[in-house]
Design an enzyme around this catalytic site. Sequence first.
Site, PDB file in Angstrom:
ATOM      1  CD  GLU A  61      10.282  -2.278   7.636  1.00  9.88           C
ATOM      2  OE1 GLU A  61      10.733  -1.892   6.559  1.00  9.88           O
ATOM      3  OE2 GLU A  61       9.564  -3.288   7.742  1.00  9.88           O
ATOM      4  CD1 TRP A  83      -0.265  -1.508   3.159  1.00  5.72           C
ATOM      5  CD2 TRP A  83       0.492   0.595   3.340  1.00  5.72           C
ATOM      6  NE1 TRP A  83       0.468  -1.419   4.320  1.00  5.72           N
ATOM      7  CE2 TRP A  83       0.940  -0.149   4.467  1.00  5.72           C
ATOM      8  CE3 TRP A  83       0.850   1.944   3.254  1.00  5.72           C
ATOM      9  CZ2 TRP A  83       1.733   0.412   5.484  1.00  5.72           C
ATOM     10  CZ3 TRP A  83       1.636   2.496   4.260  1.00  5.72           C
ATOM     11  CH2 TRP A  83       2.062   1.735   5.352  1.00  5.72           C
ATOM     12  CD  GLU A 122      11.326  -3.741  -1.957  1.00  7.83           C
ATOM     13  OE1 GLU A 122      11.523  -3.772  -0.727  1.00  7.83           O
ATOM     14  OE2 GLU A 122      10.641  -2.878  -2.531  1.00  7.83           O
ATOM     15  CB  SER A 181       6.064  -7.816   6.119  1.00  7.96           C
ATOM     16  OG  SER A 181       5.370  -9.037   6.044  1.00  7.96           O
ATOM     17  CB  CYS A 203      11.029  -1.115   2.207  1.00  7.44           C
ATOM     18  SG  CYS A 203       9.417  -1.794   1.979  1.00  7.44           S
ATOM     19  N   PRO A 247      -3.305  -6.079  -5.709  1.00 10.33           N
ATOM     20  CG  PRO A 247      -4.889  -4.416  -6.134  1.00 10.33           C
ATOM     21  CD  PRO A 247      -4.517  -5.827  -6.496  1.00 10.33           C
TER      22      PRO A 247
HETATM   23  C1  SIN Z   1       9.693   0.675  -0.939  1.00 10.90           C
HETATM   24  O1  SIN Z   1       9.609   1.262   0.109  1.00 10.90           O
HETATM   25  O2  SIN Z   1       9.421  -0.518  -1.000  1.00 10.90           O
HETATM   26  C2  SIN Z   1      10.079   1.337  -2.216  1.00 10.90           C
HETATM   27  C3  SIN Z   1      10.797   2.599  -2.053  1.00 10.90           C
HETATM   28  C4  SIN Z   1      11.361   3.138  -3.351  1.00 10.90           C
HETATM   29  O3  SIN Z   1      11.199   2.554  -4.416  1.00 10.90           O
HETATM   30  O4  SIN Z   1      12.002   4.173  -3.290  1.00 10.90           O
END
Ligand code: SIN
Length: 460
Positions: free
Chosen positions: A363, A132, A231, A210, A265, A157
Amino acid sequence: MTKLEVLNPATNEVIETLEYTDEATVNKQIEKAHDAFLSWREVDAHTRSEKLWAWSKLIDEHKEELAELITKEGGKPLKEALGEVDYARSYVDWYAEEAKRLYGRTIPANSASKKIIVQSFPVGVVGAITPWNFPAAMITRKMAPALAAGCTIVCKPAVQTPLTTIRLVELAHEAGIPKDAIQYVIISGKDAGRIFTESPIIQKITFTGSTPVGKKLIEGAASSVKNVTMELGGLAPVIVHNDANIDDAVDQTIATKFRNAGQTCICANRIYVHEDIVDTYVDKLIQKVHELKVGNGLDKGVDVGPLINQDGVDKVVHQIKDAEAKGGQLSRSLDEIESLGGNFLKPVVISNANQNMEIMHKETFGPVAPVMAYADLDDAIKMANDTEFGLAAYFFTNNYKTGFYIYNNLDYGVIGWNDGGPSAAHAPFGGMKESGYGREGGIEGIQPYLETKYLSIGDM
Ligand code: SIN
């Protein structure tokens, strides 16, 4: 559960109600994606490229509309959402070009009568599961290379932010990409994981989200040896060395820390600053962080929007309380941080942080910047690497020897040196260790959608 209510995290109002896709329909869609694959893979690379360019053009023409959707369902400030639409489009542009560069090679054989040819072929139908926090960019980062490679793709999504995906897929169809080659389904993450991993048709799974969910998907995909790109989570460290330009380091830290209210992330999670400069750095950081305007992302001048939901808020507040109990100094009180109510939190700097705090190991996904002083650079690097994650890291130094030393010793896939915004469609984004595997973006980002085949030709 047949209806999905999509909420605006700034107001908690329902902005749209969608029907969930039932399982039989999801499976039918996957079958259709396979039929579409048999013809899409035959479309020549230049035509695939043209269709991707047409999609890009439409995304640009609908930039404001898409950005507003991103802000409404995801909460990020409109100016950031506009930036995300450009970022999303840059993946389509990049892979529109890469579609034409899937070169093969010939290998000198060990006999004059033989020839060996190596070529790349699309893997087949792709199942994508997206998060999201980037409702547009994480879609195109997966869909564009998949389509460029000749694959077809079914995307699930995040249930919080499906509307941007739906619109992007409609625009792709309008651009002439066959209807069944690019599809979405509205299902829960759990169902998507099960259906995609168990499907004999889906050949590749790509996921952003996650680490715990990624591990489950990897387990599921292992039973049928499916190709996966993961990812996953991050815990980005920032090292600010004593020879850094402090003002630049502060600005770039803010850029990485407070993007999307700290919900990316690759957001800075913990900041290590050399003891010679830590007081100056913290003073300057607090001053600028307290200037950030918090509010509904649709309102003018807002820098920091709401968190995605109450669970997100609770997690961040828990980390702030834990840090305070362990000696952290908050730049504003908890009452003030929570004063706007709803899913809003005012950004805060926590000075005097230490490694015993949860925030230094878990995190955060929120607008909190913990700063810890260090005396020895090697200690800072050791603390930066002391985690199961390895997605992004940042450091600030104006000495090139120190810079390359830090770069060589950080165990991270994406590293910013005096740069709080390293992401780019033309660069390979992805992590080491439990932050996942595979790369998205760059020339690397199309490889996961390809299989290598070689042909050994004997005498005729
Ligand atoms: C992400 O937080 O997964 C992607 C961040 C980015 O592409 O800059």
